[in-house]
Enzyme design. Structure first.
Site, PDB file in Angstrom:
ATOM      1  N   HIS A  95     -62.493  -8.120   9.424  1.00 29.01           N
ATOM      2  CA  HIS A  95     -62.869  -9.318   8.675  1.00 29.01           C
ATOM      3  C   HIS A  95     -61.806  -9.682   7.650  1.00 29.01           C
ATOM      4  O   HIS A  95     -61.322  -8.838   6.901  1.00 29.01           O
ATOM      5  CB  HIS A  95     -64.248  -9.171   8.016  1.00 29.01           C
ATOM      6  CG  HIS A  95     -64.401  -7.970   7.142  1.00 29.01           C
ATOM      7  ND1 HIS A  95     -64.569  -6.695   7.637  1.00 29.01           N
ATOM      8  CD2 HIS A  95     -64.421  -7.843   5.799  1.00 29.01           C
ATOM      9  CE1 HIS A  95     -64.687  -5.855   6.634  1.00 29.01           C
ATOM     10  NE2 HIS A  95     -64.599  -6.510   5.504  1.00 29.01           N
ATOM     11  N   LEU A  96     -61.472 -10.965   7.646  1.00 27.74           N
ATOM     12  CA  LEU A  96     -60.503 -11.520   6.703  1.00 27.74           C
ATOM     13  C   LEU A  96     -61.265 -12.088   5.505  1.00 27.74           C
ATOM     14  O   LEU A  96     -62.145 -12.942   5.670  1.00 27.74           O
ATOM     15  CB  LEU A  96     -59.702 -12.633   7.396  1.00 27.74           C
ATOM     16  CG  LEU A  96     -58.678 -13.407   6.555  1.00 27.74           C
ATOM     17  CD1 LEU A  96     -57.544 -12.498   6.092  1.00 27.74           C
ATOM     18  CD2 LEU A  96     -58.112 -14.590   7.359  1.00 27.74           C
TER      19      LEU A  96
END
Length: 191
Positions: A95-96
Site C-alpha cells: 500500500h502506497l
DNA sequence: GTTCTAGAAC
DNA sequence: GTTCTAGAAC
C-alpha cells in the site's frame, strides 16, 4: 494474524473505494494520521515492498497516478502531501500512503506513528522507484537502524521545533495549521 | 494495525 | 495526583 490481512479484505468492499482502475484502488485510511490520508493498493496480491522487482515499475507508476488522482478529486494541493511506503509495513498488502503534511488527527497517538512517517522509516515513492530500477529489489533496514529511527526525538516536519512529548508536538502542529507564519518563531520551551 | 493499562515520568 | 509511554494481546 488476522488484523494484518484487514487491507486485503477492505478493498473488496465497494463502499470503501474512493477511486479505482482495473489495476489498483484508493481507500481512506481507517485511522487517518492527518486531515487527508489515503492508501493506494494494487488488486494483485502483492504482500509488501519486499516482493517487488523491476517488472513492477509500471504497476508503481499506476499507483502513483491514482495517488495524484485522489488528491485532485479531493481538491487539495499535491505539494502538501507525503507519498510513499513504510520501510517496515505492518499490513499484509502492498500500500502506497498518500498523506497530507499537517498530521493533525486524533488517530496520531504514538511516537511510532510520527517517526514512521517522518524519518527514513518512510520511503518516498521516487526513492523506492529509483532503488527498484537500480537494484531490482528492496532490502530491509537492519534492526539496529529501525530501533534507532523509532527512538529519534519528535522533530516537527515544518520547522526546527523539537517536542518533549507527543501531546506537545500535536499542539505545535495545530499551531502550524492555524498560523503558519508565527509558529516557527516560538521558542521550544513555550510548549 | 489498535486497544488496554501498568508503572514511569512529571 | 495526573499525564504519558510502551509492551502484551492465547
Amino acid at each position: 494474524m488476522s488484523w494484518s490481512n484487514a487491507l486485503a479484505k477492505e478493498i473488496l468492499k465497494p463502499e470503501s473505494l474512493i477511486i479505482s482502475s482495473e489495476i489498483a484502488v484508493v481507500i481512506a485510511d481507517k485511522f487517518p494520521k492527518a486531515h487527508h490520508h489515503y492508501l493506494v493498493l494494487p488488486l494483485a496480491d502483492i504482500p509488501s515492498i519486499f516482493h517487488l522487482n523491476r517488472s513492477h515499475l509500471p504497476l508503481l507508476e499506476e499507483l502513483h497516478l491514482l495517488a495524484k488522482n485522489v488528491v485532485e478529486v479531493k481538491g487539495v494541493q499535491w505539494q502538501d502531501f507525503n507519498v510513499g511506503f513504510h520501510a517496515e509495513p505492518s499490513m499484509q498488502r502492498l500500500h502506497l500512503h498518500v498523506i497530507s503534511r499537517d498530521f493533525v488527527s486524533t488517530s496520531l497517538k504514538t511516537k511510532k506513528h510520527w517517526n514512521s512517517f517522518n524519518t527514513e522509516l518512510f520511503v518516498p515513492y521516487t526513492k523506492l522507484y529509483d532503488q527498484l530500477e537500480k537494484e531490482n529489489s528492496i532490502s530491509r533496514l537492519p534492526k539496529s537502524l529501525k530501533d534507532e529511527l523509532l527512538a529519534k526525538p519528535l522533530i516537527c516536519n515544518q520547522c526546527e521545533f523539537v517536542a518533549r512529548n507527543l501531546p506537545s508536538l500535536k499542539g505545535h502542529l495545530v499551531g502550524h495549521l492555524q498560523d503558519p507564519k508565527s509558529v516557527c518563531q516560538r521558542t521550544t520551551s513555550a510548549d
